[in-house]
Design an enzyme around this catalytic site. Structure first.
Site, PDB file in Angstrom:
ATOM      1  N   ASP A   1     -11.938  83.224  17.805  1.00 42.06           N
ATOM      2  CA  ASP A   1     -12.182  84.222  18.843  1.00 42.06           C
ATOM      3  C   ASP A   1     -12.403  85.603  18.239  1.00 42.06           C
ATOM      4  O   ASP A   1     -13.225  86.379  18.727  1.00 42.06           O
ATOM      5  CB  ASP A   1     -11.042  84.262  19.853  1.00 42.06           C
ATOM      6  CG  ASP A   1     -11.523  84.857  21.169  1.00 42.06           C
ATOM      7  OD1 ASP A   1     -11.437  86.087  21.324  1.00 42.06           O
ATOM      8  OD2 ASP A   1     -12.039  84.108  22.011  1.00 42.06           O
TER       9      ASP A   1
ATOM     10  N   VAL B   1       3.243  79.933  14.110  1.00 41.19           N
ATOM     11  CA  VAL B   1       1.981  80.016  13.385  1.00 41.19           C
ATOM     12  C   VAL B   1       0.928  80.562  14.354  1.00 41.19           C
ATOM     13  O   VAL B   1       0.960  80.265  15.546  1.00 41.19           O
ATOM     14  CB  VAL B   1       1.569  78.634  12.822  1.00 41.19           C
ATOM     15  CG1 VAL B   1       1.386  77.610  13.917  1.00 41.19           C
ATOM     16  CG2 VAL B   1       0.351  78.733  11.929  1.00 41.19           C
TER      17      VAL B   1
ATOM     18  N   HIS C   1       3.932  79.776  19.965  1.00 34.52           N
ATOM     19  CA  HIS C   1       3.132  78.777  19.242  1.00 34.52           C
ATOM     20  C   HIS C   1       3.619  78.691  17.793  1.00 34.52           C
ATOM     21  O   HIS C   1       3.150  79.427  16.954  1.00 34.52           O
ATOM     22  CB  HIS C   1       1.667  79.178  19.271  1.00 34.52           C
ATOM     23  CG  HIS C   1       0.737  78.134  18.706  1.00 34.52           C
ATOM     24  ND1 HIS C   1       0.387  78.083  17.379  1.00 34.52           N
ATOM     25  CD2 HIS C   1       0.081  77.108  19.308  1.00 34.52           C
ATOM     26  CE1 HIS C   1      -0.455  77.084  17.172  1.00 34.52           C
ATOM     27  NE2 HIS C   1      -0.655  76.471  18.327  1.00 34.52           N
TER      28      HIS C   1
ATOM     29  N   GLY D   1      -5.191  78.696  15.217  1.00 34.85           N
ATOM     30  CA  GLY D   1      -6.454  78.848  14.501  1.00 34.85           C
ATOM     31  C   GLY D   1      -7.592  79.294  15.393  1.00 34.85           C
ATOM     32  O   GLY D   1      -8.497  80.009  14.960  1.00 34.85           O
ATOM     33  N   CYS D   2      -7.544  78.909  16.673  1.00 32.68           N
ATOM     34  CA  CYS D   2      -8.612  79.302  17.592  1.00 32.68           C
ATOM     35  C   CYS D   2      -8.699  80.813  17.752  1.00 32.68           C
ATOM     36  O   CYS D   2      -9.762  81.349  18.079  1.00 32.68           O
ATOM     37  CB  CYS D   2      -8.447  78.621  18.942  1.00 32.68           C
ATOM     38  SG  CYS D   2      -6.914  79.040  19.791  1.00 32.68           S
TER      39      CYS D   2
END
Length: 196
Positions: free
Chosen positions: A90, A82, A76, A85-86
């Site tokens: 989490d 990077v 990713h 963001g999820c």
């Protein structure tokens, strides 16, 4: 450690978190102590620096060391690595679930949502450390169902720069929902609404 020691401890090392993920941290687990953290590589924490409670509120501060070879940098995105963001969101759900169990909730944790997420930065391979600061707005144990719910607001920092804010993140701990006999087709092998 004993269950009583677990519920009184104010910080947790990586060794502690790994033991919790594999179900080995507490020697005298009460019936229904089914909660786990995800195991690596999905465990998004390396240590909990502080965990406190005052009435229905509390606070958690935790950290994750950034590793150049982290799995998410490999996929990713190719040519533009990077951290998704999820994964920060989490991490907050992981911390909230741990908080519920630390407060005495029995069962297994599940993320329930959040109100707002604001990303203002990114985590790259040569960053060093992510810090999660979670203010617990409300912890509730629902006596009728035995479930516990926690709601918190969080800030995520990378190398001391604020990059993410999450409001009203929610996690619950529910009894009777674990699926320990995977991959066998059994009572909890199919998802859907959580009914406890």
């Amino acid at each position: 450690m004993t269950y009583e020691e677990f519920c009184k401890q104010g910080s947790f090392s990586l060794e502690d978190l790994l033991a919790f993920a594999y179900g080995n941290l507490v020697d005298d687990r009460p019936d229904g102590f089914d909660a786990r953290l995800p195991a690596p590589p999905f465990l998004m924490l390396d240590r909990i620096l502080t965990i406190t409670s005052e009435g229905r509120q509390g606070r958690i501060v935790a950290e994750q060391d950034i590793r150049l070879d982290a799995w998410y940098f490999q996929c990713h995105m190719p040519g533009d690595p990077v951290q998704p963001g999820c994964l920060c969101v989490d991490a907050i759900w992981q911390l909230l679930g741990f908080y519920c169990v630390w407060r005495g909730a029995l069962g297994a944790g599940r993320a329930l949502g959040c109100k707002n997420v604001s990303f203002n930065g990114q985590i790259r391979p040569y960053n060093r450390c992510v810090r999660y600061e979670v203010d617990i707005r409300r912890f509730s144990h629902l006596k009728d169902s035995g479930a516990s719910i926690v709601i918190g607001d969080a800030k995520v920092f990378v190398d001391n720069e604020l990059i993410t804010e999450i409001t009203q993140a929610q996690t619950g701990v529910f009894s009777g929902i674990v699926y320990p006999d995977y991959p066998k087709h059994s009572r909890n092998s199919v998802g859907g609404m959580i009914r406890s």
